[in-house]
Design a protein around this motif. Structure first.
Motif, short mmCIF file in Angstrom:
data_model
loop_
_atom_site.label_atom_id
_atom_site.label_comp_id
_atom_site.label_asym_id
_atom_site.label_seq_id
_atom_site.Cartn_x
_atom_site.Cartn_y
_atom_site.Cartn_z
N LEU A 52 0.91 -1.24 0.08
CA LEU A 52 0.02 -0.07 -0.04
C LEU A 52 0.99 1.23 -0.16
CD1 LEU A 52 -2.55 -1.34 2.62
CD2 LEU A 52 -2.90 -1.17 0.15
N GLU A 53 0.30 2.37 -0.86
CA GLU A 53 0.97 3.42 -0.79
C GLU A 53 1.02 3.94 0.83
OE1 GLU A 53 2.75 5.31 -3.00
OE2 GLU A 53 2.26 3.59 -4.50
N PRO A 54 1.86 5.16 1.26
CA PRO A 54 1.85 5.50 2.68
C PRO A 54 0.53 6.26 2.85
CG PRO A 54 3.13 6.98 1.23
CD PRO A 54 2.64 5.52 0.52
N PRO A 55 0.25 6.51 4.03
CA PRO A 55 -1.00 7.28 4.46
C PRO A 55 -1.17 8.41 3.72
CG PRO A 55 0.16 6.40 6.54
CD PRO A 55 0.88 6.28 5.38
N SER A 56 -0.23 9.26 3.59
CA SER A 56 -0.53 10.61 2.68
C SER A 56 -1.28 10.37 1.50
CB SER A 56 0.71 11.06 2.43
OG SER A 56 1.63 10.59 1.65
N ALA A 57 -1.36 9.08 1.04
CA ALA A 57 -2.14 8.76 -0.32
C ALA A 57 -3.44 8.67 -0.07
CB ALA A 57 -1.44 7.73 -1.08
N THR A 58 -3.98 8.64 1.18
CA THR A 58 -5.34 8.19 1.63
C THR A 58 -6.31 9.26 1.18
OG1 THR A 58 -4.51 7.28 3.46
CG2 THR A 58 -6.92 7.78 3.69
N THR A 59 -7.57 8.77 0.66
CA THR A 59 -8.79 9.58 0.66
C THR A 59 -9.78 9.08 1.47
OG1 THR A 59 -8.26 9.90 -1.87
CG2 THR A 59 -10.43 10.33 -1.13
N GLY A 60 -10.70 9.94 2.34
CA GLY A 60 -11.65 9.33 3.12
C GLY A 60 -12.89 9.61 2.64
N VAL A 61 -13.82 8.52 2.41
CA VAL A 61 -15.19 8.77 2.24
C VAL A 61 -16.16 8.50 3.24
CG1 VAL A 61 -16.93 7.88 0.40
CG2 VAL A 61 -14.40 7.95 -0.20
N ASP A 62 -17.02 9.58 3.41
CA ASP A 62 -17.98 9.33 4.43
C ASP A 62 -19.42 9.53 3.83
OD1 ASP A 62 -19.77 9.40 6.78
OD2 ASP A 62 -18.59 10.71 7.96
N ASN A 63 -20.20 8.73 3.59
CA ASN A 63 -21.51 8.57 3.25
C ASN A 63 -22.64 8.21 4.33
OD1 ASN A 63 -23.43 9.04 1.18
ND2 ASN A 63 -23.24 7.30 0.16
N THR A 64 -22.44 8.46 5.44
CA THR A 64 -23.16 8.25 6.41
C THR A 64 -24.30 9.13 6.56
OG1 THR A 64 -21.78 9.03 8.16
CG2 THR A 64 -21.44 6.78 7.76
N GLY A 65 -24.15 10.26 6.14
CA GLY A 65 -25.29 11.27 6.21
C GLY A 65 -26.14 11.51 5.07
N ASP A 66 -26.69 12.77 4.67
CA ASP A 66 -27.37 13.12 3.40
C ASP A 66 -26.51 13.02 2.33
OD1 ASP A 66 -29.57 13.07 5.29
OD2 ASP A 66 -29.50 15.39 5.55
N THR A 67 -25.22 13.55 2.49
CA THR A 67 -24.52 13.72 1.35
C THR A 67 -23.03 13.02 1.56
OG1 THR A 67 -25.46 15.87 0.95
CG2 THR A 67 -23.65 15.51 -0.24
N ALA A 68 -22.48 12.43 0.38
CA ALA A 68 -21.06 11.76 0.61
C ALA A 68 -20.07 13.00 0.67
CB ALA A 68 -20.92 10.72 -0.29
N ILE A 69 -19.06 12.63 1.58
CA ILE A 69 -18.14 13.74 2.01
C ILE A 69 -16.85 13.10 1.57
CG2 ILE A 69 -16.87 15.08 3.44
CD1 ILE A 69 -19.43 15.17 5.05
N VAL A 70 -16.07 13.45 0.51
CA VAL A 70 -14.78 12.88 0.01
C VAL A 70 -13.81 13.92 0.56
CG1 VAL A 70 -13.45 12.15 -2.06
CG2 VAL A 70 -15.94 11.60 -1.84
N THR A 71 -12.81 13.46 1.33
CA THR A 71 -11.62 14.46 1.76
C THR A 71 -10.51 13.56 1.58
OG1 THR A 71 -13.22 14.70 3.57
CG2 THR A 71 -11.23 15.53 3.81
N ASP A 72 -9.56 14.63 1.23
CA ASP A 72 -7.92 13.88 1.11
C ASP A 72 -7.71 13.64 2.74
OD1 ASP A 72 -7.77 14.47 -1.63
OD2 ASP A 72 -6.94 16.41 -1.27
N GLY A 73 -6.67 12.58 2.65
CA GLY A 73 -6.44 12.06 3.68
C GLY A 73 -5.04 12.80 4.15
#
Length: 120
Positions: A52-73
């Motif tokens: 796996l690439e290091p944590p700096s390559a992470t993208t977070g996805v949170d689709n637990t609310g009304d709208t999906a939120i995609v955030t750079d990790g």
């Protein structure tokens, strides 16, 4: 046969990484991991593996609310992160641990073993 996850944790403060190791140090490890992978395949234990690439390559996805939120990790708050893994098939935990010992030797680092849940 049961499937097991063998993970390769890295300590962000102490462990050398692919980015900061001398290529002359990395090549023997890569060769040993390739040989271990071939042995897993030859003996029918191989399912899947990857680095796996290091944590700096992470993208977070949170689709637990009304709208999906995609955030750079990254969103690692611990000193360890997952550097790579193998998914293997083994008859039991003892057999998985035998593979893990070889994998640890090959990747020159500590590994952890976890069985997958039985979904039967």
């Amino acid at each position: 046969m049961t499937q097991y996850l063998i993970t390769v944790p890295h300590d962000t403060e102490e462990s050398p990484t692919m980015e900061n190791m001398d290529p002359a140090e990395i090549q023997p490890i890569l060769d040993a991991v390739d040989a271990f992978n071939e042995k897993l395949r030859a003996e029918g234990a191989w399912v899947f593996a990857g680095g796996l690439e290091p944590p700096s390559a992470t993208t977070g996805v949170d689709n637990t609310g009304d709208t999906a939120i995609v955030t750079d990790g990254p969103f690692t708050e611990s000193k360890e992160y997952l550097g790579g893994f193998w998914v293997i098939e083994a008859a039991d935990l003892d057999a998985a641990l035998a593979w893990a010992k070889e994998g640890s030797k090959a990747c020159a680092g500590r590994v952890e073993v976890r069985p997958f849940q039985d979904v039967a």
